[in-house]
Structures are given as structure tokens and as C-alpha cells.
Design a protein around this motif. Structure first.
Motif, PDB file in Angstrom:
ATOM      1  N   ASN A  50       0.839  -1.194   0.000  1.00  0.00           N
ATOM      2  CA  ASN A  50       0.000   0.000   0.000  1.00  0.00           C
ATOM      3  C   ASN A  50       0.879   1.251   0.000  1.00  0.00           C
ATOM      4  OD1 ASN A  50      -2.205   1.672   0.102  1.00  0.00           O
ATOM      5  ND2 ASN A  50      -2.542   1.418   2.300  1.00  0.00           N
ATOM      6  N   LEU A  51       1.157   1.756  -1.196  1.00  0.00           N
ATOM      7  CA  LEU A  51       2.059   2.898  -1.341  1.00  0.00           C
ATOM      8  C   LEU A  51       1.293   4.208  -1.199  1.00  0.00           C
ATOM      9  CD1 LEU A  51       4.181   1.793  -4.447  1.00  0.00           C
ATOM     10  CD2 LEU A  51       4.636   1.344  -2.025  1.00  0.00           C
ATOM     11  N   SER A  52       2.002   5.242  -0.776  1.00  0.00           N
ATOM     12  CA  SER A  52       1.437   6.586  -0.760  1.00  0.00           C
ATOM     13  C   SER A  52       1.340   7.101  -2.193  1.00  0.00           C
ATOM     14  CB  SER A  52       2.313   7.525   0.060  1.00  0.00           C
ATOM     15  OG  SER A  52       3.569   7.733  -0.584  1.00  0.00           O
ATOM     16  N   GLN A  53       0.612   8.207  -2.378  1.00  0.00           N
ATOM     17  CA  GLN A  53       0.491   8.802  -3.704  1.00  0.00           C
ATOM     18  C   GLN A  53       1.858   9.152  -4.270  1.00  0.00           C
ATOM     19  OE1 GLN A  53      -1.724   8.994  -5.855  1.00  0.00           O
ATOM     20  NE2 GLN A  53      -1.622  10.871  -7.079  1.00  0.00           N
ATOM     21  N   SER A  54       2.719   9.737  -3.463  1.00  0.00           N
ATOM     22  CA  SER A  54       4.051  10.105  -3.936  1.00  0.00           C
ATOM     23  C   SER A  54       4.864   8.875  -4.307  1.00  0.00           C
ATOM     24  CB  SER A  54       4.785  10.914  -2.857  1.00  0.00           C
ATOM     25  OG  SER A  54       4.139  12.152  -2.641  1.00  0.00           O
ATOM     26  N   GLU A  55       4.733   7.803  -3.525  1.00  0.00           N
ATOM     27  CA  GLU A  55       5.461   6.572  -3.839  1.00  0.00           C
ATOM     28  C   GLU A  55       4.945   5.946  -5.130  1.00  0.00           C
ATOM     29  OE1 GLU A  55       6.691   4.951   0.629  1.00  0.00           O
ATOM     30  OE2 GLU A  55       4.654   4.610  -0.140  1.00  0.00           O
ATOM     31  N   ARG A  56       3.646   6.033  -5.361  1.00  0.00           N
ATOM     32  CA  ARG A  56       3.091   5.507  -6.614  1.00  0.00           C
ATOM     33  C   ARG A  56       3.595   6.297  -7.817  1.00  0.00           C
ATOM     34  NH1 ARG A  56      -3.193   3.684  -6.114  1.00  0.00           N
ATOM     35  NH2 ARG A  56      -2.997   2.335  -4.289  1.00  0.00           N
ATOM     36  N   ILE A  57       3.609   7.603  -7.677  1.00  0.00           N
ATOM     37  CA  ILE A  57       4.096   8.448  -8.771  1.00  0.00           C
ATOM     38  C   ILE A  57       5.551   8.107  -9.088  1.00  0.00           C
ATOM     39  CG2 ILE A  57       4.690  10.827  -9.394  1.00  0.00           C
ATOM     40  CD1 ILE A  57       2.184  11.680  -7.789  1.00  0.00           C
ATOM     41  N   HIS A  58       6.354   7.928  -8.044  1.00  0.00           N
ATOM     42  CA  HIS A  58       7.758   7.580  -8.270  1.00  0.00           C
ATOM     43  C   HIS A  58       7.872   6.217  -8.947  1.00  0.00           C
ATOM     44  CE1 HIS A  58      12.076   7.677  -7.717  1.00  0.00           C
ATOM     45  NE2 HIS A  58      12.022   6.470  -7.157  1.00  0.00           N
ATOM     46  N   LYS A  59       7.037   5.264  -8.538  1.00  0.00           N
ATOM     47  CA  LYS A  59       7.070   3.934  -9.153  1.00  0.00           C
ATOM     48  C   LYS A  59       6.704   4.019 -10.637  1.00  0.00           C
ATOM     49  CE  LYS A  59       7.568   0.374  -7.604  1.00  0.00           C
ATOM     50  NZ  LYS A  59       8.729  -0.548  -7.598  1.00  0.00           N
ATOM     51  N   MET A  60       5.655   4.790 -10.968  1.00  0.00           N
ATOM     52  CA  MET A  60       5.273   4.941 -12.371  1.00  0.00           C
ATOM     53  C   MET A  60       6.364   5.635 -13.176  1.00  0.00           C
ATOM     54  SD  MET A  60       1.161   5.591 -12.599  1.00  0.00           S
ATOM     55  CE  MET A  60       0.950   6.677 -11.212  1.00  0.00           C
ATOM     56  N   GLU A  62       9.595   5.408 -12.561  1.00  0.00           N
ATOM     57  CA  GLU A  62      10.646   4.412 -12.767  1.00  0.00           C
ATOM     58  C   GLU A  62      10.266   3.425 -13.872  1.00  0.00           C
ATOM     59  OE1 GLU A  62      11.126   2.721  -8.861  1.00  0.00           O
ATOM     60  OE2 GLU A  62      13.007   3.820  -8.566  1.00  0.00           O
ATOM     61  N   ILE A  63       9.011   2.957 -13.831  1.00  0.00           N
ATOM     62  CA  ILE A  63       8.560   2.011 -14.846  1.00  0.00           C
ATOM     63  C   ILE A  63       8.591   2.659 -16.224  1.00  0.00           C
ATOM     64  CG2 ILE A  63       6.582   0.676 -15.667  1.00  0.00           C
ATOM     65  CD1 ILE A  63       5.792   0.263 -12.739  1.00  0.00           C
ATOM     66  N   SER A  64       8.157   3.916 -16.303  1.00  0.00           N
ATOM     67  CA  SER A  64       8.126   4.610 -17.592  1.00  0.00           C
ATOM     68  C   SER A  64       9.520   4.777 -18.178  1.00  0.00           C
ATOM     69  CB  SER A  64       7.454   5.978 -17.431  1.00  0.00           C
ATOM     70  OG  SER A  64       6.103   5.837 -17.061  1.00  0.00           O
ATOM     71  N   LYS A  65      10.475   5.160 -17.346  1.00  0.00           N
ATOM     72  CA  LYS A  65      11.850   5.315 -17.828  1.00  0.00           C
ATOM     73  C   LYS A  65      12.430   3.978 -18.280  1.00  0.00           C
ATOM     74  CE  LYS A  65      12.953   9.689 -17.610  1.00  0.00           C
ATOM     75  NZ  LYS A  65      13.271  10.419 -18.862  1.00  0.00           N
ATOM     76  N   ALA A  66      12.189   2.931 -17.485  1.00  0.00           N
ATOM     77  CA  ALA A  66      12.657   1.604 -17.872  1.00  0.00           C
ATOM     78  C   ALA A  66      12.009   1.170 -19.175  1.00  0.00           C
ATOM     79  CB  ALA A  66      12.374   0.600 -16.763  1.00  0.00           C
ATOM     80  N   ARG A  67      10.724   1.513 -19.316  1.00  0.00           N
ATOM     81  CA  ARG A  67       9.985   1.146 -20.514  1.00  0.00           C
ATOM     82  C   ARG A  67      10.547   1.839 -21.750  1.00  0.00           C
ATOM     83  NH1 ARG A  67       6.703  -3.023 -21.894  1.00  0.00           N
ATOM     84  NH2 ARG A  67       5.139  -2.406 -23.410  1.00  0.00           N
TER      85      ARG A  67
END
Length: 446
Positions: A50-60, A62-67
């Protein structure tokens, strides 16, 4: 740099459509669906908690850059023909959606990463030479009555498959040290319908028994390739589903969504916009012809050909669910965001100076009383794709800022999943065309 002509999708599929008609027991249209499980759903094998909003944004972020790096590895001119030589960075955190399918007779559930930039469907198979950690049972073809190997003299035994020592095999490299090898095979795949399953016999897939370097772990057993190349799931099912599939991504991307096929995807709405799907002979992605972009009522104009596919395989405007956030290629990105900044400043928004802790370049001071967030419109060939304000920004009240949810990339422009939320999107591979319209996607979940 000169650009290449994008080819109609139907021309590319002509040979393989005939091929796959001979492999399916029937070309009768079927309606069925697959559940798309986003990484933020508790149902996901990739669930980070259960991530915070800021943690979710950071995860997205990271995924976008990797993508973007993942797709950049496919840009060389011969990448389409010589998939074995592509080096694609791959880890479980690099993909946003997973799906559950059933393989074999009797059926065995498999959790696969859903990859709209990949061509091959593959899963780990026994007996393993080398297998990455998998907590669920590894598929054993010896226990299935419907499994068969693709022989060397089969027309399908061609790139990325090849004949070696009398066996039709493949090697797929996703990164330095990330390699999957195995037997080119056919098996029955089962997809859920309202009252059970629909069965697709003799689906071509990779039975991978020699895997090294992957950091998947958990329930993930392989990858479900879903791009425009002949061996992807979307291509192999084309005749059975009459060239139709659709999805509608639920807002905030924490609840599951559904990708529908055939009759289930055939939505008749007069208000849907329609734009051609294009296919490059360099890379097997779903391209749209982007002409201009508007911010609110302000049109941002670009030099002719700014979003064309280039001869080196870069450029173009790709629609991709695997990339959370939209990318605009360098050059057009600078023009777009400078205009964006002017508009937001004229609305009284104060830009936050960029620093290394920011995921996005253009962030502004948050004020709860401010409601005039501008929308964005992608002016496509014969259609306007409007992104509502709630899908154009990441708002972080706890950090006192909001950011424009667009990133720059040196090579590509990609319409990401965040900007596809609450939009019914239908792919018609027969025309070929993309139809789309605003929708409350939560109402269509199954």
C-alpha cells in the motif's frame, strides 16, 4: 532525417493470416476477455504494498523510464527481423500489467507479464535446464495431452524460431544476462468467458526451459507478447476474434481492468472517434498519426514530420499500455512544454525549480483553490484524442506541488496508460483503425 512510410497493418498480416487459419479449428468469432492486473492492485503478483500517492508516482516514473529504454533497444533497422539479437532490459518492475491465463490439458494457471512491446508468448517449462524462481508450479508439457512441438519443416519455424539439431528452437535476449531459450511449441490456451472458458487450440508459444538472469520471482512464469508482430497473441487470435479487441483502463490504475476480444469488443457507439492504425516495417508497434497538440484551447504547432517514423527506427507516436506516462520526443517536447509553462504561468501558477528529487521537469506550486487545469488534445489523423485534466497531472498536496504527467525521450513519443484512463479504446485490425471515446471504465469491469 528522412522518414519511412508507415504501412497499413492489414498488408503486414496478409501472409500470417492465411497461416494461422490453418492452425485454428475454427475462425468463428468468439467473445472473451482477459483481466489486466495493474501493479498497484492487491491481486497483482507484482504488488509493492500500500504505497502513498508520492510513492506511486515515483514507481510509475521508474517504470516509464525503464519502458522507454526497453523500447529504445528495438530501434535498430533490423530489430524486427532479428529478434534474437535485441537486448531489452527486463525485470518484473519494468512492466505494469500482468494477466492470468490457463495452458494445457488439463488446464494449468499461468501468471504472465502483459507486454505490448514484445512479440513472443512464453512460459517456463519442465524439465528445467535452468529456471528462475517461481513459487507456482512450472508448466510441464509432458502432463498435457494437447501439447506439441513445432517441427522444423513447419512454415512457423522462422525468425524468431529456427531449426537447430532437428528441433525448432528460439533464443530471446532481453538484457545482458537475461536470456530465455526453449522449444517452439503449440498448446491449448484457455481464456475466461461469462460461463466458463473459451479454448484456443494450437497457439504458438515458447516453452522455455533454459532461463537465466531474470529477476521475476513469485508467481510470474513468463511473458505474454501483445505487439503487432505475427507471433504475438493479438496477431495469432486475429481471425478468431475478427480482428477486434478493446480495453478501458480504470481510473487511478489500482483496480483491475479488462481487455475484451471479438464480439465482446464490438461496441457500437456513434460518438466514437476513429483514426488509422499505422505499422512501421522497422518496429512492430501500434502507431498513430499525430499531427498537432493543443493545451486547452491553445494549439501548439510543430515542424512538418515532427512525429513521423524515421529511417533509423525512432520517432512515430506509439499507443502503449505498458508505459504508464506519456512521452514526447526531444525537440517537440521542448516546444510543447515551453508553451505549457507559458499557459500555466498566465493562470498564476508558480513553477518549482527543477531538482534531482523531482520525477518530472515541469512542476508547480499546489493551491487547493486552483481548478483551471487545462486539458490536452492530441490531434490525430481524422480524430481528436482529448485527455481530461484529471489524467494530465500528478497532484501531490502533501508535497505542495502538481506536475505535468509528460516526460521527454530522445527517440520516441508514446501515449501512455495514465492518459488512457477512462477511455474506451477499440482496435480494429481489419481497417485497420483505432476507435475511442470517453467512458467510465469502472462500469465495464468484469
Amino acid at each position: 532525417m528522412a522518414h519511412v512510410q508507415a504501412l497499413p497493418l492489414a498488408a503486414f498480416f496478409s501472409y500470417f493470416s492465411v497461416l494461422f487459419l490453418t492452425h485454428f479449428t475454427s475462425s468463428e468469432s468468439t467473445g472473451f476477455s482477459l483481466k489486466l492486473i495493474p501493479i498497484f492492485s492487491p491481486e497483482s503478483p507484482l504488488y509493492p504494498g500500500n504505497l502513498s500517492q508520492s510513492e506511486r508516482i515515483h514507481k510509475m516514473f521508474e517504470i516509464s523510464k525503464a519502458r522507454a529504454n526497453y523500447m529504445a533497444s528495438m530501434s535498430k533497422p533490423n530489430a524486427f527481423q532479428e529478434l534474437e539479437d535485441i537486448h531489452l532490459p527486463m525485470a518484473k518492475q519494468d512492466l505494469f500489467y500482468s494477466v492470468e491465463v490457463n495452458t494445457g490439458t488439463p488446464m494449468k494457471p499461468q501468471h504472465l507479464l502483459f507486454d505490448t512491446a514484445s512479440s513472443l508468448v512464453w512460459t517456463q517449462c519442465q524439465p528445467c535446464i535452468r529456471c528462475f524462481d517461481q513459487t507456482t508450479p512450472i508448466f510441464d508439457p509432458r502432463a498435457s495431452t494437447t501439447y506439441s512441438e513445432i517441427p522444423c519443416d513447419d512454415p512457423l519455424c522462422r525468425s524468431p524460431f529456427k531449426c537447430q539439431n532437428g528441433k525448432c528452437v528460439y533464443t530471446r535476449r532481453y538484457h545482458v544476462g537475461d536470456v530465455t531459450r526453449g522449444l517452439a511449441s503449440r498448446e491449448t490456451f484457455a481464456f475466461p468467458v461469462r460461463n466458463g472458458f473459451t479454448f484456443v487450440p494450437r497457439l504458438a508459444f515458447g516453452c522455455s526451459n533454459d532461463n537465466s538472469g531474470f529477476a521475476f520471482g513469485g508467481k510470474i512464469s513468463g511473458i505474454l507478447g501483445f505487439n503487432a508482430s505475427p507471433l504475438s497473441l493479438s496477431s495469432q487470435l486475429r481471425n478468431r476474434i475478427q480482428g477486434l479487441f478493446s480495453y478501458c483502463l480504470v481510473r487511478e490504475m489500482e483496480a483491475t481492468s479488462v481487455i475484451k476480444f471479438g464480439r465482446d469488443a464490438d461496441v457500437r457507439r456513434r460518438d466514437l472517434e476513429t483514426t488509422p492504425i499505422l505499422l512501421s516495417d522497422l518496429r512492430p508497434h501500434f502507431y498513430l498519426h499525430l499531427l498537432e497538440i493543443s493545451i486547452g484551447r491553445h494549439i501548439v504547432r510543430f515542424p512538418p514530420g515532427a512525429f513521423d517514423i524515421m529511417r533509423d527506427g525512432t520517432g512515430g507516436f506509439i499507443i502503449d499500455t505498458g508505459t504508464p506516462v506519456t512521452f514526447i520526443r526531444n525537440g517537440p517536447y521542448q516546444t510543447l512544454m515551453q508553451r505549457y509553462d507559458q499557459i500555466l504561468r498566465s493562470l498564476g501558477r508558480q513553477r518549482i525549480p527543477y531538482n534531482a528529487s523531482q520525477e518530472f521537469d515541469y512542476c508547480y506550486r499546489y493551491d487547493s483553490s486552483f481548478k483551471a487545469y487545462p486539458s490536452m488534445t492530441f490531434h490525430l489523423q481524422e480524430a481528436d484524442y482529448i485527455v481530461q485534466p484529471e489524467n494530465m497531472y500528478f497532484i501531490e498536496p502533501d508535497r505542495g506541488r502538481f506536475c505535468v504527467a509528460i516526460q521527454d525521450d530522445p527517440k520516441y513519443s508514446i501515449l501512455g496508460a495514465w492518459q488512457q484512463q477512462n477511455m474506451l479504446i477499440i482496435y480494429d485490425l481489419n481497417v485497420p483503425a483505432l476507435r475511442f471515446g470517453s467512458e467510465n471504465c469502472a462500469n465495464g469491469r468484469q
